[in-house]
Design an enzyme around this catalytic site. Structure first.
Site, PDB file in Angstrom:
ATOM      1  N   ASN A   6      -7.228  -1.732   2.070  1.00 47.84           N
ATOM      2  CA  ASN A   6      -5.805  -1.636   2.347  1.00 47.84           C
ATOM      3  C   ASN A   6      -5.174  -1.853   0.973  1.00 47.84           C
ATOM      4  O   ASN A   6      -5.318  -2.935   0.398  1.00 47.84           O
ATOM      5  CB  ASN A   6      -5.383  -2.723   3.333  1.00 47.84           C
ATOM      6  CG  ASN A   6      -3.885  -2.797   3.532  1.00 47.84           C
ATOM      7  OD1 ASN A   6      -3.110  -2.165   2.819  1.00 47.84           O
ATOM      8  ND2 ASN A   6      -3.475  -3.589   4.495  1.00 47.84           N
ATOM      9  N   ALA A   8      -2.396  -2.638  -0.020  1.00 48.76           N
ATOM     10  CA  ALA A   8      -1.471  -3.767  -0.097  1.00 48.76           C
ATOM     11  C   ALA A   8      -2.199  -5.112  -0.205  1.00 48.76           C
ATOM     12  O   ALA A   8      -1.569  -6.135  -0.437  1.00 48.76           O
ATOM     13  CB  ALA A   8      -0.556  -3.777   1.129  1.00 48.76           C
ATOM     14  N   CYS A   9      -3.510  -5.100  -0.074  1.00 42.39           N
ATOM     15  CA  CYS A   9      -4.311  -6.332  -0.039  1.00 42.39           C
ATOM     16  C   CYS A   9      -4.763  -6.716  -1.450  1.00 42.39           C
ATOM     17  O   CYS A   9      -5.410  -5.933  -2.145  1.00 42.39           O
ATOM     18  CB  CYS A   9      -5.527  -6.097   0.864  1.00 42.39           C
ATOM     19  SG  CYS A   9      -6.779  -7.382   0.780  1.00 42.39           S
ATOM     20  N   SER A  10      -4.439  -7.944  -1.859  1.00 44.32           N
ATOM     21  CA  SER A  10      -4.814  -8.394  -3.202  1.00 44.32           C
ATOM     22  C   SER A  10      -6.329  -8.503  -3.357  1.00 44.32           C
ATOM     23  O   SER A  10      -6.871  -8.217  -4.431  1.00 44.32           O
ATOM     24  CB  SER A  10      -4.153  -9.737  -3.522  1.00 44.32           C
ATOM     25  OG  SER A  10      -4.609 -10.737  -2.638  1.00 44.32           O
TER      26      SER A  10
END
Length: 128
Positions: A6, A8-10
């Site tokens: 994803n 958006a996932c760090s």
């Protein structure tokens, strides 16, 4: 090797940075857009050696709506969990790296990414 991410996932971005730094050859799969089918989820679970509830993000809103914390965690409920992951891919723990040797890891730590990297096929050598 393939990595399910994803963007958006760090933790996903960190895993990709490490793969890039190590010169790994990999394919990115944005699994929220290219949603894995139930069969693919079963295959990844087998490669991980885990059950579907082991890779489920139970704090997500969809998990709470479905009441996943109350679902049984046994062989009889396994297919129900897999169907929920396929219907709600945001519930799948990320990133998942499928390694060249047929295994997979949930690569939430640098150590897990390095574990997947250690399973790479050696570069093919050409005879002289």
């Amino acid at each position: 090797m393939e990595i399910w991410i994803n963007p958006a996932c760090s933790k996903c971005r960190s895993a990709i940075s490490l793969l890039d730094a190590e010169g790994a050859d990999y394919t990115i799969r944005r699994y929220l857009e290219d949603v894995p089918a139930e069969d693919e989820i079963r295959e990844v679970l087998e490669r991980l050696g885990l059950e579907p509830w082991d890779i489920t993000r139970t704090q997500e809103a969809a998990a709470k709506e479905l009441g996943l914390k109350e679902w049984p965690r046994d062989a009889g409920a396994r297919e129900r969990w897999i169907a929920a992951l396929a219907a709600h891919p945001k519930l799948i723990q990320r990133p998942v790296i499928t390694a060249d040797d047929g295994t997979a890891v949930v690569a939430r730590t640098e150590e897990a990414v390095r574990d997947a990297l250690s399973r790479r096929e050696p570069p093919s050598s050409t005879p002289l």
